[in-house]
Design a protein around this motif. Structure first.
Motif, PDB file in Angstrom:
ATOM      1  N   SER A 152       0.720  -1.101   0.161  1.00  0.00           N
ATOM      2  CA  SER A 152      -0.130  -0.019   0.017  1.00  0.00           C
ATOM      3  C   SER A 152       0.854   1.159  -0.049  1.00  0.00           C
ATOM      4  N   GLU A 153       2.071   0.890   0.615  1.00  0.00           N
ATOM      5  CA  GLU A 153       2.849   2.343   0.538  1.00  0.00           C
ATOM      6  C   GLU A 153       3.642   2.652  -0.882  1.00  0.00           C
ATOM      7  N   ILE A 154       3.939   1.470  -1.458  1.00  0.00           N
ATOM      8  CA  ILE A 154       4.584   1.489  -2.846  1.00  0.00           C
ATOM      9  C   ILE A 154       3.733   2.355  -3.778  1.00  0.00           C
ATOM     10  N   VAL A 155       2.126   2.185  -4.036  1.00  0.00           N
ATOM     11  CA  VAL A 155       1.838   2.793  -5.043  1.00  0.00           C
ATOM     12  C   VAL A 155       1.354   4.412  -4.598  1.00  0.00           C
ATOM     13  N   ARG A 156       1.937   4.870  -3.418  1.00  0.00           N
ATOM     14  CA  ARG A 156       2.185   6.330  -3.303  1.00  0.00           C
ATOM     15  C   ARG A 156       3.276   6.872  -3.975  1.00  0.00           C
ATOM     16  N   TYR A 157       3.830   6.001  -4.871  1.00  0.00           N
ATOM     17  CA  TYR A 157       5.226   6.887  -5.606  1.00  0.00           C
ATOM     18  C   TYR A 157       5.190   6.515  -6.950  1.00  0.00           C
ATOM     19  N   PRO A 158       5.736   7.327  -7.816  1.00  0.00           N
ATOM     20  CA  PRO A 158       5.829   6.924  -9.245  1.00  0.00           C
ATOM     21  C   PRO A 158       6.483   5.531  -9.222  1.00  0.00           C
TER      22      PRO A 158
END
Length: 152
Positions: free
Chosen positions: A43-49
């Motif tokens: 879920s944290e990965i999808v916050r970044y390009p």
């Protein structure tokens, strides 16, 4: 002709020899806040390009995102070394298979991913009894090595 191939398992229409278990890891700039964590949640990965691989683990990564109904913001789709270079420059994050990665890459951190996502890697052939002598020797050595490693 191709007699033996390295594949992800299972492959139901082939004879196979499992060789290793691979796992997906987060690939982050080493100064990124997530790089200091013991694990990185998907879920944290999808916050970044996001920089998507064009290699064999792409389908596994896309299925992982879909399973949790996440939509990564894919900025690039590249091969391994290009991904590592862009991540080292801070241009995005990625997820890659650990066995495809070098032990280290300047400016990049490899962090275990949560949820843990693994895949089995092995060799496959159509019929081990119909392999050429050289391919059969290789096949039998792979089987023998696997048995030594696993104690079977």
């Amino acid at each position: 002709r191709v007699e033996i191939a390295a594949v992800t398992l299972p492959k139901r229409d082939f004879e196979t020899v499992p060789l290793a278990i691979d796992e997906l890891v987060a690939v982050l700039p080493e100064r990124h806040a997530l790089a200091r964590q013991d694990t990185v949640d998907l879920s944290e990965i999808v916050r970044y390009p996001f920089i998507m691989t064009l290699a064999g683990s792409q389908k596994l990564i896309l299925r992982l995102f879909a399973r949790y109904d996440y939509q990564p913001d894919i900025h690039h789709e590249l091969q391994l070394m290009s991904i590592l270079e862009l991540v080292s420059r801070g241009e995005g994050v990625s997820i890659l298979a650990r066995l495809a990665l070098p032990k280290a890459y300047p400016g990049v951190a490899f962090v275990p991913l949560t949820p843990s996502t693994r895949r089995s890697i092995g060799l496959a052939c159509l019929n081990e009894n119909k392999l050429s002598p050289v391919a059969r020797a290789f096949w039998l050595e792979a089987k023998r090595s696997k048995e030594l490693l696993l104690g079977n």
